[in-house]
Design an enzyme around this catalytic site. Structure first.
Site, PDB file in Angstrom:
ATOM      1  N   GLY A 262       0.827  -1.203   0.000  1.00  0.00           N
ATOM      2  CA  GLY A 262       0.000   0.000   0.000  1.00  0.00           C
ATOM      3  C   GLY A 262       0.860   1.251   0.000  1.00  0.00           C
ATOM      4  N   SER A 263       0.391   2.260   0.699  1.00  0.00           N
ATOM      5  CA  SER A 263       1.043   3.572   0.614  1.00  0.00           C
ATOM      6  C   SER A 263       2.440   3.593   1.212  1.00  0.00           C
ATOM      7  CB  SER A 263       0.181   4.630   1.294  1.00  0.00           C
ATOM      8  OG  SER A 263      -1.039   4.740   0.604  1.00  0.00           O
ATOM      9  N   THR A 264       2.770   2.615   2.059  1.00  0.00           N
ATOM     10  CA  THR A 264       4.151   2.635   2.573  1.00  0.00           C
ATOM     11  C   THR A 264       5.139   2.488   1.430  1.00  0.00           C
ATOM     12  OG1 THR A 264       4.054   0.255   2.993  1.00  0.00           O
ATOM     13  CG2 THR A 264       3.589   1.697   4.859  1.00  0.00           C
TER      14      THR A 264
END
Lengths: 478, 483
Positions: B216-218
């Site tokens: 995801g956004s990590t």
């Protein structure tokens, strides 16, 4: 035979005594070490055990001094050493079984069998003054061999154990007649072949450069060959059948010097094995277990899988180069660790080093037998000694080769070491016969005067002067 | 007849040479393979018969073998129960061994090459061989904080010291009590194994090192790092940030979390990371290109099948074949990009350490039974993931995330924390995974941490990385800083 030249040899009884003491030390020390390894103390009866073993060994040594003073000095000590190592290992495996709650006294029974074997061997040496006497019983031996082989098939006598019908049980005592049949066949082959060697070798058609025998010379041989096939088919005993067949081909070759026999024999065997592998599921399973031992499906298959074989390999591998030491491994994790798989047990606890030493002992024993055959003057003696020595070598090869996966596993016992009374008695009788023939082989020729001049400055290990008077002997050389 | 006799004697000799060769083959050349065969119970029996070395955390043996009166001789016990199960794994009569009990087995049994001289000495003195002690890098307080933080939720926490690669905490939940599996009661141990193996969330598997999740956004940290490293972007560079990014060659679109815009359009790179703007990063990914993204990801440790800590770490994946739409989705950590929790901790650790990624490890020292130090792990540079300048720029952007962006829940009074949230979509109808990765203090980092809570944990569909995962990371960071 080629040229003949005088050759000095020693009777060797002194050397034999020295080597016997060494063999006894090995056997008794092994017994003591098993006690230390399993219970942390020397077995209380180690003195009694040592005295008993020494009495047997020295007893037969004295019999040799009396009745066969020129017998080979290495054969007996090696046999005693192997027997002692076997006893110690069986004793050790008893401990392992007891620890798992299975009370067994294999060692005690094997000890009794050892005593019986040694006494019988001594009796053979005393009663059989000249091995050539046996030639008179050529056809009796054939008949005896056939009867022995067929005995397990007699209803009420034969017993089916682990899928093989090779046992006979009379009054509570079981024995494997095939072990004795191999001696009978060796005598028969020697007697028959020494008479017929020329017709077998020379008379007959020549096909593709191979000298074939005449059909009528083949009769008795085909009967015995048929018997070994019958063993394979009816008694499901791959090992014994292989042993008879190997003996048969080797002795034919010795008698005729014809390579054609070896070729015919091998072809027959390959065809036989191929047919057997495809026709009988138990033979096919043996091949599968050999070729695909590590395949999980083959490993887990029971019966007939490779579980036992692979567990034996695990045991040997865990022993590595130097072994776990007496009493420190887990040989009981392999089924039949005391008999068929005693080689794996030895490999585990004595390591590769110990196993190689034991194999070397067998090799020396077999080669001393061959040496006896070369040394003895009569053709019957040559064939018999060569055949008997080859039996010991081949039986060892079939067992150890099966356990280490050179060839498919078959059910044979390791000579002298594995648990089993029949095998022990039969192999001690073979040793007695070899000792008897070697006495003849190394005895100074009666036509020549023994030289009484000692060789100055030749030290002899463990010998006394009286024993080691140099004597002359006729020795056939190439 | 002597010629054939001599030939037969030679044949006999050849037979025996063959036997000797085969015995040597089995007992020497094949021995190791046979000893390691999983069907070989003998190896287990022998190991159980010897004193197995302990596994030590901060001076305390947390896994140790004590003599018992049964056929095995020694009982393995785990003093802290579930706490270290992710690291130690278990050591069982019936079920074999896993994790560190497996990876460090040669040292623990004393059979390893490094312990050769100890073994020779045992052989000569006749003393029972003993296994070596394996001392770990774990920090009990951090481990406990991680386990407490995950409490009842499925997920994983990994904490690494950025300057060395020491693993300070390694937790995967649900965990298990290794004592149940180590029982010598074969039936009980077997039943415990069956129960755990079929339990929800697969407790026996280490999510931290064995499970791959969409990051995801990590993963925007990787995309941002690639952009900074390209030299064409600075934190102040502006990016288009539409409400919806229509992907080329398709009708698919990328939207932002909550479906809105990103506050401004265009937006600076720093702000795009701070509020985790999907459309801006999707476009950035396409602009930087798949090749640069993959190179950057691999510098952080993706696509490496050989990483061991010494337990084997499953390979995190950045795919090979990509077109523009896939690149855009990959740049925000969706589609085929997959990462283990330890991989995301390594990303943070590399940024924290000025771009230098140290190889993570859990075994600090191996000590033989007589306390002699057999080996000591030296910090080892895994790769130079970024230039110091880019790393510093990215660090400042991550500080913004915690100060005033999506990760404010990780704020610690008096300590500057740098972090990044992630809320990774999974299968339709399932709550998203909540991610958070961070390091602190930002100016002199002592710990880098990655947290994942599967399917939103207790918060379910309401979960975001900032809300669910960030507090756990905060607790772990605090535990490390307090020690």
């Amino acid at each position: 035979m080629a040229t003949v030249q005088p050759h000095r040899v020693r009777a060797g009884r002194g050397v034999e005594l020295g080597l016997l003491l060494l063999a006894l030390v090995i056997g008794v020390a092994a017994y003591a070490l098993v006690g230390i390894g399993t219970t942390d103390k020397v077995p209380p009866d180690v003195i009694g055990y040592g005295v008993g073993m020494a009495a047997l060994a020295i007893g037969i040594h004295l019999v040799l001094r009396w009745r066969a003073p020129f017998a080979d000095p290495v054969i007996l000590p090696i046999t005693v050493a192997l027997n002692g190592i076997g006893l110690a290992m069986i004793y050790r495996i008893d401990f392992a079984y007891t620890a798992r709650g299975r009370e067994d006294t294999f060692a005690q029974r094997q000890l009794v069998w050892t005593a019986i074997s040694v006494v019988l061997a001594a009796a053979v040496i005393v009663l059989l003054r000249d091995h050539r006497t046996l030639r008179r019983y050529t056809y009796t031996a054939m008949l005896a061999g056939l009867v022995l082989v067929m005995l397990p098939l007699v209803p009420g006598l034969g017993v089916l154990i682990n899928g093989a019908r090779i046992w006979v049980r009379v009054g509570g005592v079981g024995f494997q007649p095939a072990e004795f049949a191999k001696i009978a066949f060796a005598i028969f082959f020697a007697g028959y072949l020494v008479t017929h060697r020329d017709t077998l070798a020379l008379a007959g058609p020549k096909v593709l450069g191979l000298q074939l025998p005449r059909p009528r010379d083949l009769g008795p041989i085909l009967i015995v060959w048929g018997a070994s096939v019958a063993v394979l088919v009816l008694e499901r005993d791959l090992g014994t059948s292989l042993l008879f067949f190997g003996l048969f081909v080797a002795m034919l070759y010795l008698a005729t010097e014809r390579l054609s026999w070896v070729v015919i024999g091998l072809l027959l065997f390959i065809v036989g094995a191929g047919v057997a592998a495809s026709a009988f599921s138990h033979v096919g399973a043996r091949f599968d277990a050999w070729l695909h031992a590590f395949d999980p499906a083959v490993f887990d298959q029971s019966p007939g899988g490779s579980g036992q074989l692979v567990r034996g390999l695990f045991g040997m591998a865990s022993g590595g180069l130097f072994g776990t030491g007496w009493g420190q491994g887990r040989p009981d994790l392999v089924p039949f660790a005391e008999s068929d798989f005693i080689v794996a047990s030895l490999g585990e606890e004595l390591g590769l080093t110990g196993l190689l030493a034991i194999l070397l002992c067998y090799a020396i024993l077999a080669e001393r037998g061959m040496r006896t055959a070369i040394g003895v003057r009569d053709g019957f003696g040559k064939l018999l000694a060569g055949g008997l020595a080859f039996i010991v070598a081949l039986q060892t090869f079939v067992v150890v080769g099966g356990v280490t996966r050179i060839i498919p596993l078959t059910g044979l016992t390791t000579p002298f070491i594995a648990y089993g009374g029949s095998s022990l008695v039969a192999n001690w009788v073979i040793v007695a016969l070899l000792l008897r023939i070697s006495d003849e082989a190394r005895r100074p020729a009666p036509s020549m005067k023994p030289s009484l001049t000692p060789i100055v400055g030749t030290p002899v290990v463990g010998g006394s002067n009286e024993d080691d008077q140099p004597t002359e002997i006729m020795r056939g050389v190439r | 007849m002597n010629t054939p006799l001599r030939r037969l004697a030679t044949v006999v000799l050849v037979m025996f040479v063959a036997l000797m060769a085969s015995a040597t083959w089995v007992q020497y050349f094949q021995a190791e393979r046979l000893n390691n065969d999983s069907r070989n119970v003998r190896t287990l029996y022998r190991e159980f018969g010897n004193a197995r070395g302990p596994i030590v955390v901060a001076g305390d043996a947390i896994a140790l073998s004590t003599p018992v009166e049964d056929s095995y001789g020694y009982q393995r016990s785990y003093t802290a129960g579930e706490l270290y199960s992710t690291v130690t794994g278990f050591y069982s009569v019936v079920n074999g061994r896993t994790e560190l009990e497996r990876a460090a087995n040669d040292d623990l049994t004393g059979r390893g090459d490094r312990l050769f001289f100890s073994r020779i000495r045992d052989l000569l003195t006749g003393s029972q061989p003993e296994g070596a002690a394996v001392e770990t890098t774990l920090l009990p307080a951090a481990q406990q904080a991680a386990l407490d933080g995950l409490a009842g939720q499925q997920g994983a926490v990994v904490a690494i010291e950025p300057s060395t690669g020491k693993i300070l905490a390694l937790v995967s939940t649900p965990g298990f009590d290794p004592n149940a599996l180590a029982s010598h009661d074969i039936a009980a141990a077997g039943a415990a194994y069956q129960q755990l193996a079929s339990a929800d969330g697969n407790p026996l598997r280490s999510n931290a090192t064995q499970e791959r999740y969409p990051p995801g956004s990590t993963f925007k940290l990787v995309t941002a790092a690639a952009a900074l490293e390209s030299g064409q972007y600075t934190p102040a560079s502006t990016l288009p940030a539409p409400v919806q990014l229509t992907l080329p060659q398709t009708t698919a679109t990328i939207g932002n979390f909550g479906g809105g815009g990103c506050g401004s359009d265009p937006i600076t790179l720093a702000d795009a990371l701070r509020i985790s703007c999907n459309t801006a990063f999707g476009q950035l990914g396409m602009d930087v290109g798949a090749e640069a993204l993959r190179t950057q990801a691999e510098r952080f440790g993706f696509n490496d099948p050989d990483l061991t800590i010494p337990m084997k770490v499953v390979e995190s994946v950045f795919p090979d074949e990509m077109n523009a739409p896939i690149t855009a989705q990959s740049a925000i950590g969706q589609r085929d990009v997959q990462a283990t929790p330890i991989q995301m901790a390594m990303v943070s650790a590399a940024i924290a350490n000025g771009g230098q990624l140290m190889t993570p490890y859990v075994v600090q020292t191996v000590r033989s039974a007589d306390l002699h130090r057999v080996s000591e792990t030296q910090p080892d540079l895994y790769s130079t993931a970024m230039s110091p300048g880019s790393a510093a720029a990215l660090r400042d952007m991550m500080v913004g995330v915690v100060d005033s962006g999506s990760g404010t829940a990780a704020k610690i009074p008096g300590v500057q924390v740098a972090g990044k949230t992630g809320t990774a979509q999974t299968a339709d109808g399932q709550a998203p995974h909540a991610w958070f990765t961070a390091f602190a203090p930002a100016d002199a980092p002592r710990v880098a941490v990655a947290v994942i809570v599967e399917h939103g944990g207790n918060a379910g569909n309401e979960a975001t990385g900032g809300r669910i995962a960030a507090p756990i990371a905060k607790a772990v960071i605090e535990a490390v800083l307090a020690s």
